[in-house]
Scaffold this motif. Structure first.
Motif, PDB file in Angstrom:
ATOM      1  N   TYR A  76      -5.024 -43.010  35.338  1.00  0.00           N
ATOM      2  CA  TYR A  76      -6.289 -42.822  36.056  1.00  0.00           C
ATOM      3  C   TYR A  76      -6.062 -41.802  37.172  1.00  0.00           C
ATOM      4  N   TRP A  77      -6.946 -40.787  37.204  1.00  0.00           N
ATOM      5  CA  TRP A  77      -6.815 -39.721  38.208  1.00  0.00           C
ATOM      6  C   TRP A  77      -8.162 -39.491  38.866  1.00  0.00           C
ATOM      7  N   SER A  78      -8.199 -39.682  40.182  1.00  0.00           N
ATOM      8  CA  SER A  78      -9.438 -39.545  40.939  1.00  0.00           C
ATOM      9  C   SER A  78      -9.420 -38.290  41.800  1.00  0.00           C
ATOM     10  N   ASN A  79     -10.567 -37.595  41.832  1.00  0.00           N
ATOM     11  CA  ASN A  79     -10.721 -36.404  42.680  1.00  0.00           C
ATOM     12  C   ASN A  79     -12.121 -36.359  43.276  1.00  0.00           C
ATOM     13  N   LYS A  80     -12.250 -35.608  44.366  1.00  0.00           N
ATOM     14  CA  LYS A  80     -13.551 -35.443  45.012  1.00  0.00           C
ATOM     15  C   LYS A  80     -14.372 -34.336  44.371  1.00  0.00           C
TER      16      LYS A  80
END
Length: 262
Positions: free
Chosen positions: A157-161
């Motif tokens: 899982y990879w989160s970015n703005k």
């Protein structure tokens, strides 16, 4: 308490390195490739980080960066770093690295560093969680796990703005075809008309997927707020902090468990 605290720190080595290349990945992230000046192997395990000693404008600096690629037996004298250009200092750093690229000048690298390297049983399900630039360490771990045992159950899982910050989408999509049980989920923090993927807090998406079991091993890379907050939010879903690994446990330990909003 995580098992990381009980892991012995491996012996560290100092290497003189050259800057082999500096490559643009997206609007603010660069891939820097270093190579040993003597051709010596740069020994580390996936998940380790290094200390980069470099002089900028006449001042010496010691900087820590996760190694972004798994150890390569064909090129053991080379490794990659991902560096984000998010400040005046990192702009000067990248300018200096570009100056050094291709020259015979050296900088010093110390590695391996950190206790949160790949050390878990690959027969257990693995949860790899990254926020923003934390993907460099998670990328390295995912590469190594797939290479060692393609049958391992791995969820990344990879989160970015911002949408533009997902500069590794194609690589992870390719690894999904190599790993028999590897899934990759990019998450944008807020809805956007040009984004048709998942959105929200990273822990919310993981909760929705119901992918955690009592023996799930988690590697988390991000700020202390993100790491501890994600662990706390996933504890009711059977994630045990004793099965979690993060460099945060070393440089920002907590003595008592408290709920942290993310």
């Amino acid at each position: 308490m995580s098992k990381v605290a009980a892991v012995d720190v491996p012996e560290r080595y100092s290497h003189e390195c050259r800057v082999a290349s500096v490559r643009f990945l997206n609007r603010g992230t660069f891939q820097v490739e270093l190579e040993s000046s003597t051709g010596a192997a740069l020994r580390y395990t996936a998940g380790h980080y290094l200390q980069l000693n470099i002089t900028i404008d006449g001042q010496a600096h010691s900087l820590s960066y996760s190694v972004a690629n798994r150890p390569d037996s064909k090129q053991p004298h080379r490794l990659q770093l991902f560096i984000q250009n998010g400040s005046l200092f990192t702009e000067k750093l990248l300018r200096r690295l570009v100056q050094l690229c291709g020259r015979q000048e050296h900088l010093t690298v110390i590695l391996p560093m950190g206790r949160a390297f790949l050390q878990s049983d690959l027969r257990q399900p693995h949860l790899l969680v990254a926020a923003g630039s934390g993907i460099s360490k998670i990328k390295c771990l995912a590469e190594e796990i797939v290479a060692r045992d393609p049958s391992t159950d791995v969820r990344v899982y990879w989160s970015n703005k911002d949408i533009d910050d997902f500069y590794l989408l194609e690589e992870f999509r390719e690894w999904e075809t190599l790993g028999e049980n590897l899934s990759f989920t990019p998450i944008l923090e807020a809805e956007h008309p040009d984004w048709n993927g998942r959105t929200g807090f990273i822990f919310e998406v993981i909760q929705q997927d119901l992918c955690i079991s009592d023996n799930t091993v988690a590697y988390l890379c991000g700020s202390p707020r993100m790491v501890y907050g994600t662990i706390d939010q996933l504890t009711p879903y059977r994630l045990h902090e004793a099965n979690c690994y993060s460099d945060v446990f070393e440089y920002a330990p907590r003595e008592h468990k408290t709920n942290v909003a993310v």
